[in-house]
Design an enzyme around this catalytic site. Structure first.
Site, PDB file in Angstrom:
ATOM      1  N   LYS A 200       0.870  -1.180   0.000  1.00  0.00           N
ATOM      2  CA  LYS A 200       0.000   0.000   0.000  1.00  0.00           C
ATOM      3  C   LYS A 200       0.899   1.218   0.000  1.00  0.00           C
ATOM      4  CE  LYS A 200      -3.704   2.303   2.479  1.00  0.00           C
ATOM      5  NZ  LYS A 200      -4.650   2.220   3.587  1.00  0.00           N
ATOM      6  N   ARG A 210     -10.597   9.874   1.701  1.00  0.00           N
ATOM      7  CA  ARG A 210     -10.471  10.547   2.998  1.00  0.00           C
ATOM      8  C   ARG A 210     -11.538  11.619   3.144  1.00  0.00           C
ATOM      9  NH1 ARG A 210      -3.830  10.853   2.910  1.00  0.00           N
ATOM     10  NH2 ARG A 210      -3.532   8.579   2.900  1.00  0.00           N
ATOM     11  N   LYS A 222       1.362   9.829   5.847  1.00  0.00           N
ATOM     12  CA  LYS A 222       1.392   8.398   6.171  1.00  0.00           C
ATOM     13  C   LYS A 222       2.689   7.725   5.689  1.00  0.00           C
ATOM     14  CE  LYS A 222      -3.634   7.907   6.583  1.00  0.00           C
ATOM     15  NZ  LYS A 222      -4.806   7.012   6.384  1.00  0.00           N
ATOM     16  N   GLU A 238       7.572  -7.136   1.496  1.00  0.00           N
ATOM     17  CA  GLU A 238       6.293  -7.122   2.216  1.00  0.00           C
ATOM     18  C   GLU A 238       5.466  -8.354   1.858  1.00  0.00           C
ATOM     19  OE1 GLU A 238       5.228  -5.245   4.554  1.00  0.00           O
ATOM     20  OE2 GLU A 238       6.109  -3.245   4.409  1.00  0.00           O
ATOM     21  N   LYS A 253      -2.023  -1.559  -3.933  1.00  0.00           N
ATOM     22  CA  LYS A 253      -2.932  -0.426  -3.867  1.00  0.00           C
ATOM     23  C   LYS A 253      -2.151   0.881  -3.899  1.00  0.00           C
ATOM     24  CE  LYS A 253      -6.071   1.693  -0.633  1.00  0.00           C
ATOM     25  NZ  LYS A 253      -6.575   1.718   0.699  1.00  0.00           N
ATOM     26  N   SER A 279     -10.063   5.458  -4.853  1.00  0.00           N
ATOM     27  CA  SER A 279     -10.990   6.569  -5.051  1.00  0.00           C
ATOM     28  C   SER A 279     -10.493   7.585  -6.078  1.00  0.00           C
ATOM     29  CB  SER A 279     -11.272   7.247  -3.713  1.00  0.00           C
ATOM     30  OG  SER A 279     -10.067   7.683  -3.098  1.00  0.00           O
ATOM     31  N   TYR A 318     -14.799   0.748  -7.142  1.00  0.00           N
ATOM     32  CA  TYR A 318     -16.079   1.441  -6.970  1.00  0.00           C
ATOM     33  C   TYR A 318     -16.957   1.274  -8.206  1.00  0.00           C
ATOM     34  CZ  TYR A 318     -13.487   3.312  -3.075  1.00  0.00           C
ATOM     35  OH  TYR A 318     -12.749   3.400  -1.926  1.00  0.00           O
TER      36      TYR A 318
HETATM   37  C1  PBG Z   1      -7.449   3.406   5.404  1.00  0.00           C
HETATM   38  C2  PBG Z   1      -7.757   3.166   3.971  1.00  0.00           C
HETATM   39  C3  PBG Z   1      -7.557   4.080   2.955  1.00  0.00           C
HETATM   40  C4  PBG Z   1      -8.086   3.512   1.822  1.00  0.00           C
HETATM   41  C5  PBG Z   1      -8.555   2.238   2.146  1.00  0.00           C
HETATM   42  N1  PBG Z   1      -8.328   2.031   3.496  1.00  0.00           N
HETATM   43  C6  PBG Z   1      -7.018   5.467   2.980  1.00  0.00           C
HETATM   44  C7  PBG Z   1      -5.708   5.742   3.534  1.00  0.00           C
HETATM   45  O1  PBG Z   1      -4.886   4.857   3.786  1.00  0.00           O
HETATM   46  O2  PBG Z   1      -5.460   6.922   3.782  1.00  0.00           O
HETATM   47  C8  PBG Z   1      -8.128   4.185   0.491  1.00  0.00           C
HETATM   48  C9  PBG Z   1      -9.152   3.715  -0.460  1.00  0.00           C
HETATM   49  C10 PBG Z   1      -9.415   4.615  -1.599  1.00  0.00           C
HETATM   50  O3  PBG Z   1      -8.767   5.672  -1.808  1.00  0.00           O
HETATM   51  O4  PBG Z   1     -10.327   4.282  -2.363  1.00  0.00           O
HETATM   52  N2  PBG Z   1      -6.727   2.519   6.086  1.00  0.00           N
END
Ligand code: PBG
Length: 328
Positions: A200, A210, A222, A238, A253, A279, A318
């Site tokens: 991720k 968010r 993050k 990982e 991701k 997203s 989505y």
């Molecule tokens: C949080 C989480 C996030 C997403 C899925 N789980 C956001 C982040 O890590 O800030 C993002 C999903 C998306 O953008 O569609 N743990």
């Protein structure tokens, strides 16, 4: 004009000549069976999400209806996210493992209406953490690893107790997959799976999500836990760790900008590979289509085909329901 005739033995265009030939030789097919639909639930009526046109924050009842519409089109899996009100957010995110919380309620409601739908849950503290981070923030601003893992284990257990099929830790803490596996097994949940958010990345593509959850970090970013976008060797590390710790699936991701990582995983992983079209990827397509600049339906199919072709077995998107409709 004379007919020029090249001395070619190989004419790749022969395999593209007619629709039937193209259908016959196509390597990558899309099927709704591979899609997972992310859904947002909150304490309130069904409402549109400003930052994600076409996506709603659902009441439990509304969400169950959406699960049914997806299932009718062949989408058999969902992943749940809660948009929690500010008064439930604390520094240790304890609402994450409240057995009477909204996620356990939602899992129960889905399972009684649609017992065959695969219910996945997101495991991380950001919806419940007043600092907006996936883990607990120490006074000096550090995101503390091992204390966070302890809370993630409780959260996973709460979801499993409520009937989740698969928990999906998205927090990127070290060692959480093994600790969650041990916790679940210890409590008799040997059949509950773990889909690890393995690679991720610290991505700006999460922005609209968010907005949907009001979960942006209150300070900092993050980058001490999510991966650097410049790295892919580290993703393999990982992956090895998550599989050794008991992950049943490994995820990359975002998906679109990281297809090389999806491909590297697909070549060596002994467990299924998932990819999350996040997203921001969704929003780019929606925004371009809304302004008439891109053909939305064609772009949806093409992006999902690209993710599958790169090697993803499972796609979180989505567009799951919309794509399933296009395919039907
Ligand atoms: C949080 C989480 C996030 C997403 C899925 N789980 C956001 C982040 O890590 O800030 C993002 C999903 C998306 O953008 O569609 N743990």
């Amino acid at each position: 004009m004379a007919h020029p005739h090249l001395e070619l033995t190989a004419r790749p265009r022969r395999n593209r000549r007619t629709p039937a030939i193209r259908d016959m030789v196509r390597e990558t097919e899309l099927s709704p069976a591979h899609f997972v639909l992310p859904l947002f639930v909150h304490r309130g009526p069904d409402e549109a999400i400003d930052s994600m046109p076409g996506v709603n924050r659902w009441s439990v009842e509304g969400l169950v209806g959406e699960v049914g519409r997806a299932a009718d089109l062949g989408v058999q899996a969902v992943v749940l996210f809660e948009a929690a009100p500010d008064d439930l957010k604390t520094p240790t995110g304890d609402e994450a493992w409240n057995p009477d919380g909204l996620i356990p309620q939602t899992i129960g409601a889905i399972k009684s209406a649609h017992p065959d739908t695969v219910v996945m849950t997101d495991v991380a503290l950001d919806p419940y953490n007043s600092d907006g981070h996936d883990g607990i923030v120490a006074p000096d601003g550090t995101i503390v690893n091992d204390e966070t893992v302890d809370v993630l284990c409780r959260q996973s257990l709460t979801h499993a107790d409520a009937g989740a099929d698969i928990v999906a830790p998205s927090d990127m803490m070290d060692g959480r997959v093994g600790a969650i596996r041990e916790t679940l097994d210890h409590h008799g949940h040997t059949e509950v799976g773990i889909c690890a958010y393995t690679a991720k990345y610290a991505s700006a593509f999460f922005g609209p999500f968010r907005g949907a959850l009001d979960s942006a970090p209150r300070s900092g970013d993050k980058k001490t836990y999510q991966m650097d976008p410049g790295n892919s060797r580290e993703a393999l590390r990982e992956m090895e760790l998550d599989i050794a710790e008991g992950a049943d699936m490994v995820m990359v991701k975002p998906a679109g900008p990281y297809l090389d990582v999806v491909r590297r995983f697909a070549e060596v992983s002994v467990v299924p590979v998932a990819a999350y079209q996040v997203s921001g990827e969704y929003l780019m397509v929606k925004a371009a289509a809304a302004s008439g600049w891109l053909d939305e339906q064609a772009i949806i199919t093409e992006t999902l085909t690209g993710i599958r072709r790169a090697g993803a077995d499972v796609i979180l998107t989505y567009f799951a329901t919309q794509a399933a409709e296009l395919l039907s």
